[in-house]
Every structure is written in C-alpha cells, then in structure tokens.
Scaffold this active site. Structure first.
Site, PDB file in Angstrom:
ATOM      1  N   ASN A   7       0.920  -1.391  -0.018  1.00  0.00           N
ATOM      2  CA  ASN A   7       0.002  -0.081   0.005  1.00  0.00           C
ATOM      3  C   ASN A   7       0.824   1.216  -0.032  1.00  0.00           C
ATOM      4  OD1 ASN A   7      -1.513   1.984   1.095  1.00  0.00           O
ATOM      5  ND2 ASN A   7      -3.322   0.647   1.523  1.00  0.00           N
ATOM      6  N   ASP A   9      -0.118   4.390   0.132  1.00  0.00           N
ATOM      7  CA  ASP A   9      -0.830   5.812   0.989  1.00  0.00           C
ATOM      8  C   ASP A   9       0.342   6.212   1.818  1.00  0.00           C
ATOM      9  OD1 ASP A   9      -3.036   5.054  -0.394  1.00  0.00           O
ATOM     10  OD2 ASP A   9      -4.048   3.970   1.370  1.00  0.00           O
ATOM     11  N   HIS A  10       1.222   5.717   2.303  1.00  0.00           N
ATOM     12  CA  HIS A  10       1.938   6.233   3.525  1.00  0.00           C
ATOM     13  C   HIS A  10       3.044   6.955   2.959  1.00  0.00           C
ATOM     14  CE1 HIS A  10      -0.356   4.242   6.597  1.00  0.00           C
ATOM     15  NE2 HIS A  10      -0.201   3.359   5.835  1.00  0.00           N
ATOM     16  N   ARG A  18       4.099  18.087   3.329  1.00  0.00           N
ATOM     17  CA  ARG A  18       4.553  19.522   3.000  1.00  0.00           C
ATOM     18  C   ARG A  18       3.804  19.844   1.490  1.00  0.00           C
ATOM     19  NH1 ARG A  18       9.883  20.829   4.700  1.00  0.00           N
ATOM     20  NH2 ARG A  18       9.854  20.382   6.738  1.00  0.00           N
ATOM     21  N   HIS A  43      -5.279   3.650  -1.650  1.00  0.00           N
ATOM     22  CA  HIS A  43      -6.816   4.166  -1.222  1.00  0.00           C
ATOM     23  C   HIS A  43      -6.931   5.661  -1.586  1.00  0.00           C
ATOM     24  CE1 HIS A  43      -9.650   4.230   2.467  1.00  0.00           C
ATOM     25  NE2 HIS A  43     -10.172   4.731   1.526  1.00  0.00           N
ATOM     26  N   ARG A  45      -8.958   8.501  -1.120  1.00  0.00           N
ATOM     27  CA  ARG A  45     -10.041   9.020   0.233  1.00  0.00           C
ATOM     28  C   ARG A  45     -10.825  10.125  -0.424  1.00  0.00           C
ATOM     29  NH1 ARG A  45      -8.659   6.429   5.422  1.00  0.00           N
ATOM     30  NH2 ARG A  45     -10.626   7.753   5.962  1.00  0.00           N
ATOM     31  N   ARG A  49      -6.555  13.116   1.365  1.00  0.00           N
ATOM     32  CA  ARG A  49      -5.574  13.345   2.540  1.00  0.00           C
ATOM     33  C   ARG A  49      -4.017  12.773   2.337  1.00  0.00           C
ATOM     34  NH1 ARG A  49      -7.475   9.720   7.804  1.00  0.00           N
ATOM     35  NH2 ARG A  49      -9.497  10.704   7.314  1.00  0.00           N
ATOM     36  N   HIS A  50      -4.137  11.589   1.563  1.00  0.00           N
ATOM     37  CA  HIS A  50      -2.822  11.041   0.859  1.00  0.00           C
ATOM     38  C   HIS A  50      -2.668  10.838  -0.449  1.00  0.00           C
ATOM     39  CE1 HIS A  50      -4.888   7.304   1.656  1.00  0.00           C
ATOM     40  NE2 HIS A  50      -4.814   7.770   3.096  1.00  0.00           N
ATOM     41  N   GLU A  70      -8.397   0.948  -3.257  1.00  0.00           N
ATOM     42  CA  GLU A  70      -9.161   0.538  -2.039  1.00  0.00           C
ATOM     43  C   GLU A  70     -10.280   1.902  -2.140  1.00  0.00           C
ATOM     44  OE1 GLU A  70      -7.538   0.700   1.768  1.00  0.00           O
ATOM     45  OE2 GLU A  70      -6.152  -0.884   1.264  1.00  0.00           O
ATOM     46  N   THR A 100      -7.317   6.064  10.247  1.00  0.00           N
ATOM     47  CA  THR A 100      -7.271   4.935   9.006  1.00  0.00           C
ATOM     48  C   THR A 100      -8.340   4.401   9.149  1.00  0.00           C
ATOM     49  OG1 THR A 100      -5.992   3.320   8.100  1.00  0.00           O
ATOM     50  CG2 THR A 100      -6.041   3.639  10.466  1.00  0.00           C
ATOM     51  N   THR A 101      -8.591   3.525   8.201  1.00  0.00           N
ATOM     52  CA  THR A 101      -9.809   2.636   7.836  1.00  0.00           C
ATOM     53  C   THR A 101     -10.281   2.060   9.332  1.00  0.00           C
ATOM     54  OG1 THR A 101      -9.400   2.316   5.757  1.00  0.00           O
ATOM     55  CG2 THR A 101     -11.187   1.072   6.602  1.00  0.00           C
ATOM     56  N   GLU A 151     -11.437  -9.379   1.816  1.00  0.00           N
ATOM     57  CA  GLU A 151      -9.889  -9.085   2.784  1.00  0.00           C
ATOM     58  C   GLU A 151     -10.469  -9.116   4.171  1.00  0.00           C
ATOM     59  OE1 GLU A 151      -7.394  -5.873   1.322  1.00  0.00           O
ATOM     60  OE2 GLU A 151      -6.773  -5.643   3.227  1.00  0.00           O
ATOM     61  N   HIS A 191      -4.262  -4.805   7.289  1.00  0.00           N
ATOM     62  CA  HIS A 191      -4.629  -3.795   8.353  1.00  0.00           C
ATOM     63  C   HIS A 191      -3.762  -4.031   9.514  1.00  0.00           C
ATOM     64  CE1 HIS A 191      -6.032  -0.219  10.024  1.00  0.00           C
ATOM     65  NE2 HIS A 191      -6.830  -0.080   8.834  1.00  0.00           N
ATOM     66  N   GLY A 192      -2.705  -3.208   9.806  1.00  0.00           N
ATOM     67  CA  GLY A 192      -2.051  -3.363  11.251  1.00  0.00           C
ATOM     68  C   GLY A 192      -1.126  -4.326  11.046  1.00  0.00           C
ATOM     69  N   GLY A 213       0.809  -1.745   4.474  1.00  0.00           N
ATOM     70  CA  GLY A 213       1.357  -0.346   4.052  1.00  0.00           C
ATOM     71  C   GLY A 213       2.257   0.040   5.041  1.00  0.00           C
ATOM     72  N   HIS A 214       1.699   0.493   6.363  1.00  0.00           N
ATOM     73  CA  HIS A 214       2.516   1.493   7.188  1.00  0.00           C
ATOM     74  C   HIS A 214       3.702   0.694   7.657  1.00  0.00           C
ATOM     75  CE1 HIS A 214       3.124   3.349  11.233  1.00  0.00           C
ATOM     76  NE2 HIS A 214       2.824   4.122  10.624  1.00  0.00           N
TER      77      HIS A 214
HETATM   78  N1  PXP Z   1      -5.966  -3.159   3.667  1.00  0.00           N
HETATM   79  C1  PXP Z   1      -7.175  -2.209   3.698  1.00  0.00           C
HETATM   80  C2  PXP Z   1      -8.356  -2.766   3.416  1.00  0.00           C
HETATM   81  C3  PXP Z   1      -6.711  -1.129   4.513  1.00  0.00           C
HETATM   82  O1  PXP Z   1      -7.844  -0.038   4.428  1.00  0.00           O
HETATM   83  C4  PXP Z   1      -5.631  -0.689   4.941  1.00  0.00           C
HETATM   84  C5  PXP Z   1      -5.047   0.691   5.361  1.00  0.00           C
HETATM   85  O2  PXP Z   1      -5.080   1.556   4.164  1.00  0.00           O
HETATM   86  C6  PXP Z   1      -4.458  -1.916   4.641  1.00  0.00           C
HETATM   87  C7  PXP Z   1      -4.656  -3.141   4.092  1.00  0.00           C
HETATM   88  C8  PXP Z   1      -2.967  -1.632   5.048  1.00  0.00           C
HETATM   89  O3  PXP Z   1      -2.891  -1.326   6.483  1.00  0.00           O
HETATM   90  P1  PXP Z   1      -1.425  -1.133   7.168  1.00  0.00           P
HETATM   91  O4  PXP Z   1      -1.305   0.352   6.351  1.00  0.00           O
HETATM   92  O5  PXP Z   1      -1.933  -0.989   8.518  1.00  0.00           O
HETATM   93  O6  PXP Z   1      -0.398  -2.113   6.835  1.00  0.00           O
END
Ligand code: PXP
Length: 240
Positions: A7, A9-10, A18, A43, A45, A49-50, A70, A100-101, A151, A191-192, A213-214
């Site tokens: 992902n 987004d980060h 910035r 994603h 949104r 925001r990102h 997403e 976040t979601t 998912e 997620h996480g 992602g993160h």
């Molecule tokens: N899957 C979905 C559906 C999400 O919304 C996210 C967060 O954007 C992720 C995966 C990835 O999550 P993380 O950034 O915590 O790894």
C-alpha cells in the site's frame, strides 16, 4: 505462493505533509514490483489526504503487476474506478474523522447496494474484494452479493493487548477463513500487520494475499536512512 500487496498511501502521506512533490508514491512502484510485490494498493479517500487522483491515473499507466484500488462505495469513487479501471477494487468503509480505515464493511445489512456495486464492477471486468471484519455473517453476505475476494480485517488482531485477546482474535480470523474457503471466496488479509505480528496470520494457509502499508514504509525509512544521510553529507562536502 502467498502474495504481497504493498500500500503506497503512507508515501503519499509524507509528501502531503509538505504539499510538495516528493516522495512521489508513483516513483516507488517499479522498485516495489522489482522487489517482488504482487500488487500495488492505493486508497483514494474522499478528502484526498494522501493519495491524489494523479497518483492513481499514473499508477494505472505504469503498474505491471496488479493495481488494487481501495475505495468507499460512493458515487464519486465508483465513477473514478470505472474510468481508471484498476484490476481490483477493494471496497472499504470510510469516515472523514478516522485516522485510518476502522472496521470492516456492513455487507449483511446492505446486500442490495453491494450487489449493485459489484455488478457495475464486474461489467467493467474489475475484480471485487470486500474488506470485512472476521464475522461469519459478513463472510456469508459477501458471498451472496457476488464478491470475488474478501479481505479480512486484521485490525482487531493487531491491536490485541493480551494473550487471551490475541487468541480470540486469531480464532475469529480462522473461523472466517474456514467459512470463506467453503464458499470458494478468495481470501486476503490486511490492516495493522507488521514484521512482528504477521506470523500467526501467515500460518493460516487459505489466506493467500496480504495487503500491507504502514509497517513496510516505516521500515523503509530506517533501511534507507543511512545512505540518504551519506549522500547529503557527500554533497555538502563536494566542491561544485
Ligand atoms: N487493507 C485495507 C483494506 C486497508 O484499509 C489498509 C489501510 O489503508 C491496509 C490493508 C493496510 O494497512 P496497514 O497500513 O496498517 O498495513
């Protein structure tokens, strides 16, 4: 072989801090694919925001693996997805004030709407994944509305505070996976997830895809920081 979706987004979040042009998440795509990722996840949104619209449009042009968008199932996003045509859309709930979601979709109580969205995407040859909590009603409803993939949200699992909570959350994921397997749904998780907490989730064979992602972008800051500092140090010491 299990698949990894990365992902972006980060990376976009750092750029948007910035409102400048770097780091450009689009520039990371080829490197991420060269390193072995199976898909690129973004994603878009409602509040942008990102990830920005231009990121998605450029990504569609250069992604060689699969592009997974997403998105919340809003009219605006559905129109964008049907224009851009990602390989997969992952429908997620979205609240403006969340960091976040948070949590999965309520599919079971909105079956007619989900059927309609999924039909639209299938007509455009786009695979549909539904981001849901590990809840049997949501798994069964996802199957009934015609989703290709679920998912399973690992958010609650990743936020477990005690061993007992962890066990309960793993068991819920396992139960959801068993039901999804019987219904022949594709099964992803995300997620996480981090380098430290992913192991029990990897052991669940039927989960074939992980969207992360993160943790990956957070690690990339440290694995890349020494050469970045060296480069700048060399630069300020070089006579032009
Ligand atoms: N899957 C979905 C559906 C999400 O919304 C996210 C967060 O954007 C992720 C995966 C990835 O999550 P993380 O950034 O915590 O790894």
């Amino acid at each position: 072989m299990k698949k990894l979706g990365v992902n972006l987004d980060h990376i976009a979040t750092i750029r948007q801090a910035r409102k400048t042009s770097e780091p450009d998440p689009v520039s990371a795509i080829s490197l991420i694919e060269l390193a072995g990722a199976n898909s690129i996840v973004m994603h878009l949104r409602e509040d942008r925001r990102h990830t920005q619209d231009r990121d998605l449009e450029l990504a569609r042009k250069i992604v060689k693996t699969k592009l997974n968008l997403e998105m919340a199932p809003t009219q605006e996003m559905i129109k964008i997805a049907l224009d851009v045509k990602p390989d997969t859309v992952t429908l997620v709930p979205e609240r403006r004030e969340e960091l976040t979601t948070e949590g999965g979709l309520e599919v079971a109580l909105n079956m007619e709407s989900f059927k309609k969205y999924i039909r639209l995407f299938h007509d455009a040859d786009i695979t549909v994944s539904l981001f849901i909590d590990p809840d049997l009603d949501q798994v069964k409803a996802s199957h009934r509305v015609g989703a290709d993939v679920i998912e399973i949200s690992t958010a609650r699992y990743s936020e477990s505070k005690t061993g007992k909570e962890l066990e309960t959350n793993i068991q819920q994921i396992v139960n959801a996976v068993i039901t999804a397997e019987k219904l022949k749904l594709g099964i992803a998780a995300g997620h996480g997830l981090t380098y430290l907490n992913i192991e029990p989730i990897i052991r669940i064979d039927a989960i074939t895809e992980y969207n992360i992602g993160h943790s990956i972008i957070a690690r990339a800051v440290f694995t890349g920081i020494m050469s970045a500092v060296r480069e700048m140090k060399d630069k300020i010491n070089s006579r032009l």
